[in-house]
Design a protein around this motif. Sequence first.
Motif, PDB file in Angstrom:
ATOM      1  N   TYR A   1       0.820  -1.225   0.000  1.00  0.00           N
ATOM      2  CA  TYR A   1       0.000   0.000   0.000  1.00  0.00           C
ATOM      3  C   TYR A   1       0.849   1.268   0.000  1.00  0.00           C
ATOM      4  O   TYR A   1       0.364   2.349   0.330  1.00  0.00           O
ATOM      5  N   VAL A   2       2.148   1.119  -0.355  1.00  0.00           N
ATOM      6  CA  VAL A   2       3.028   2.298  -0.404  1.00  0.00           C
ATOM      7  C   VAL A   2       3.543   2.453  -1.826  1.00  0.00           C
ATOM      8  O   VAL A   2       4.052   1.499  -2.418  1.00  0.00           O
ATOM      9  N   SER A   3       3.385   3.632  -2.394  1.00  0.00           N
ATOM     10  CA  SER A   3       3.910   3.833  -3.751  1.00  0.00           C
ATOM     11  C   SER A   3       4.754   5.103  -3.813  1.00  0.00           C
ATOM     12  O   SER A   3       4.677   5.969  -2.939  1.00  0.00           O
ATOM     13  N   LEU A   4       5.558   5.159  -4.861  1.00  0.00           N
ATOM     14  CA  LEU A   4       6.543   6.242  -4.991  1.00  0.00           C
ATOM     15  C   LEU A   4       6.307   6.969  -6.308  1.00  0.00           C
ATOM     16  O   LEU A   4       6.224   6.337  -7.368  1.00  0.00           O
ATOM     17  N   VAL A   5       6.209   8.289  -6.243  1.00  0.00           N
ATOM     18  CA  VAL A   5       6.116   9.090  -7.473  1.00  0.00           C
ATOM     19  C   VAL A   5       7.407   9.900  -7.579  1.00  0.00           C
ATOM     20  O   VAL A   5       7.749  10.653  -6.670  1.00  0.00           O
ATOM     21  N   ASP A   6       8.110   9.693  -8.668  1.00  0.00           N
ATOM     22  CA  ASP A   6       9.346  10.442  -8.901  1.00  0.00           C
ATOM     23  C   ASP A   6       8.967  11.728  -9.633  1.00  0.00           C
ATOM     24  O   ASP A   6       8.640  11.706 -10.818  1.00  0.00           O
ATOM     25  N   VAL A   7       9.027  12.866  -8.927  1.00  0.00           N
ATOM     26  CA  VAL A   7       8.518  14.095  -9.550  1.00  0.00           C
ATOM     27  C   VAL A   7       9.516  14.730 -10.527  1.00  0.00           C
ATOM     28  O   VAL A   7       9.190  15.707 -11.173  1.00  0.00           O
ATOM     29  N   THR A   8      10.694  14.161 -10.631  1.00  0.00           N
ATOM     30  CA  THR A   8      11.562  14.669 -11.698  1.00  0.00           C
ATOM     31  C   THR A   8      11.101  14.092 -13.040  1.00  0.00           C
ATOM     32  O   THR A   8      11.139  14.753 -14.065  1.00  0.00           O
ATOM     33  N   GLU A   9      10.631  12.830 -12.998  1.00  0.00           N
ATOM     34  CA  GLU A   9      10.077  12.222 -14.221  1.00  0.00           C
ATOM     35  C   GLU A   9       8.663  12.703 -14.483  1.00  0.00           C
ATOM     36  O   GLU A   9       8.243  12.869 -15.621  1.00  0.00           O
ATOM     37  N   ASN A  10       7.920  12.866 -13.400  1.00  0.00           N
ATOM     38  CA  ASN A  10       6.489  13.122 -13.508  1.00  0.00           C
ATOM     39  C   ASN A  10       6.103  14.213 -12.509  1.00  0.00           C
ATOM     40  O   ASN A  10       5.605  13.924 -11.422  1.00  0.00           O
ATOM     41  N   PRO A  11       6.356  15.479 -12.863  1.00  0.00           N
ATOM     42  CA  PRO A  11       6.177  16.564 -11.900  1.00  0.00           C
ATOM     43  C   PRO A  11       4.733  16.763 -11.448  1.00  0.00           C
ATOM     44  O   PRO A  11       3.796  16.368 -12.147  1.00  0.00           O
ATOM     45  N   VAL A  12       4.619  17.387 -10.290  1.00  0.00           N
ATOM     46  CA  VAL A  12       3.298  17.808  -9.807  1.00  0.00           C
ATOM     47  C   VAL A  12       2.833  18.917 -10.735  1.00  0.00           C
ATOM     48  O   VAL A  12       3.538  19.903 -10.930  1.00  0.00           O
ATOM     49  N   GLU A  13       1.652  18.724 -11.330  1.00  0.00           N
ATOM     50  CA  GLU A  13       1.138  19.781 -12.213  1.00  0.00           C
ATOM     51  C   GLU A  13       0.400  20.821 -11.377  1.00  0.00           C
ATOM     52  O   GLU A  13       0.611  22.004 -11.500  1.00  0.00           O
ATOM     53  N   ARG A  14      -0.469  20.334 -10.505  1.00  0.00           N
ATOM     54  CA  ARG A  14      -1.262  21.248  -9.676  1.00  0.00           C
ATOM     55  C   ARG A  14      -1.948  20.471  -8.561  1.00  0.00           C
ATOM     56  O   ARG A  14      -2.073  19.248  -8.623  1.00  0.00           O
ATOM     57  N   PHE A  15      -2.373  21.196  -7.551  1.00  0.00           N
ATOM     58  CA  PHE A  15      -3.244  20.608  -6.546  1.00  0.00           C
ATOM     59  C   PHE A  15      -4.679  20.724  -7.042  1.00  0.00           C
ATOM     60  O   PHE A  15      -5.007  21.627  -7.816  1.00  0.00           O
ATOM     61  N   THR A  16      -5.513  19.795  -6.618  1.00  0.00           N
ATOM     62  CA  THR A  16      -6.944  19.867  -6.911  1.00  0.00           C
ATOM     63  C   THR A  16      -7.679  19.832  -5.566  1.00  0.00           C
ATOM     64  O   THR A  16      -7.040  19.664  -4.528  1.00  0.00           O
ATOM     65  N   ALA A  17      -8.987  19.947  -5.602  1.00  0.00           N
ATOM     66  CA  ALA A  17      -9.752  19.890  -4.340  1.00  0.00           C
ATOM     67  C   ALA A  17      -9.518  18.559  -3.633  1.00  0.00           C
ATOM     68  O   ALA A  17      -9.488  18.476  -2.408  1.00  0.00           O
TER      69      ALA A  17
END
Length: 579
Positions: free
Chosen positions: A349-365
């Motif tokens: 139940y733990v996952s990793l997002v590499d934001v250099t490959e896949n940046p945060v575009e924006r926050f949503t509600a």
Amino acid sequence: MSVNATHDQADVDYDAVVVGAGFSGLYQLHRLRDELGLSVKVVEKADDVGGTWYWNRYPGARCDSESHIYCYSFNEEIMSEWQWSERYPEQPEVLEYLRFVADHLDLRKDIEFGTEVTSATFEEGTWQVETDDGETVSSQFFITAVGCLSTPYVPDFENRDAYEGETYHTGKWPHDSVDFEDKRVAVIGTGASGIQVIPEIGKEDVEHLTVFQRTPNYAVPARNRPLDDQTWEDIQRNYEDIMAEAHDDGSGFPFDTARQTAGDLAMEEVEQILEPRWQEGGWRFLVTFEDLLINPYTNEKVSQYLREKIREAVDDPETAEKLVPTDHYYATKRPPLHTDYYDTFNRGYVSLVDVTENPVERFTADGIRTEDGVEHEFDMVVFATGFDAMTGTLLQMDITGRNGRTLEEKWADGPNTYLGLGVHGFPNLFTVTGPQSPSVLSNMPVPIEHHVEWISDTIADLLEEGTRYIEPTRAAEEAWTEHNMDLAEETLYTTVDSWYMNENIPDKPTVFTPYPGGVDVYHDTICEVKQKGYEGYTLADSLDELGRDGEKPKLGIFEAMELLHDDPDMDLADLMEMA
Ligand code: N01
């Protein structure tokens, strides 16, 4: 020693105002009040003592220095009466320790809690310190004891405020417990705080934990354990020697740096040398090779060893590769210790997002949208995104020196100080563990004690001599700043973006902020400055004598115009001071 009888404080409310009631402020209060007999007011934003340990109460918050050396050494009673329970102290225990010290020395009565300094201005020869309760007090000396990492930083993600779930920052964690059960939790950041909080949240009954990582880190196991009575007795028996060793060491630890390099060794030999240190855990690992932070060949081998350890620990090879740092040398960013950090990524139940490959575009509600178009929904976002380090808190305090020049103007291109202890143009200001002193590159209580003792002895000297002002000369400050930069350039620290380099906050000037020459060398330097009659300082009895730096002739109006002609961007406050 008391200098009480020899000085006249009729024109000020206090001899000294100190900002902060953490390790530095508490000891500073004790030295000035109890040993020199001075009147001191401490202003503290929090409702209790503790400084960084008051605020950083996130699950897993624990000191990376071993507990028996992460403490004061100035008072034998405190050293013998307090017993640490674990190899590394957890946040509540450090906080309890500082409360114990405050009570033992009866410090609270001179601390105003829940109050923030809103400005400090040097006016007509005294410091006028204004607080958010509308009060202004005056003092001869103004001492900042605000820590190096006390202004939390949250990146300005697009649409951040639109997010409707719970949000927390590790550096400003609530006092009430946070409930993770059955929640979808995001943690952003994998520095020392992230690496501690992630396994703790991962242990809870979360529905899902998603870690957003920008730069993978090299974490060495802490191998925490309880300190049993026998171990504690052994420590007590040798405590004085242990502390003396820590105070004489380059990084404030009682460690022997091995006088060896890995540069010429085969990788198998390097592994054999590192393995026992790895098994032992903790920061002794850092001193296995003496040239770790100056020799890229040594460091690359140590980094390689650590990369393999990460690959061994993480089951999924793709996740493992994301967790392996390849873009910087080990310990050029602040090296964290960990407990179960890598194992956490083996939980389903733990996952990793590499934001250099896949940046945060924006926050949503409901969460975070990444650039691959995925909407990640969360009940809670934890920002482990660090601090406006080293200078952030000092600059927020709106400090103004002689000639109406603010610290913010003065440090527009990065901090410049003399010895990390004082600033030209700001008489009688002392900065405990200020920028360009060893501070964060060491076991903090050690340089804190050195600074507090140096500042206290200096104030005692001034009062005994009847000298009203002390201020670094411009020349000394320039030389120190240059020396700091030259030393940093010789190391590998400058090869990576980090908060040491002021790089974690957009628009901050890139400059290496701590002093990298070692606590021992630094301490000898500040003692020598004192022995040489405060070399590099102007000691003055009147305001007129300040700013001339002793050696500089006053500029005539034509010379001033010429200077301005040559450098139209020149700071006018600098020019006025010379003219
Ligand atoms: O903060 P950090 P910290 N998007 O600045 C990431 C002390 N401390 O609170 O590395 C995505 O180190 C950032 O990424 P990157 C200790 O001195 C001591 O963890 O900049 N990510 C990084 O991963 C320590 O060094 C102890 O690429 C973003 C993280 O957030 C210091 O405090 C425990 C981002 C910030 O890491 C600070 O540690 C804890 C963005 N826009 C802390 N912006 C002990 O003694 C930032 N990040 C145990």
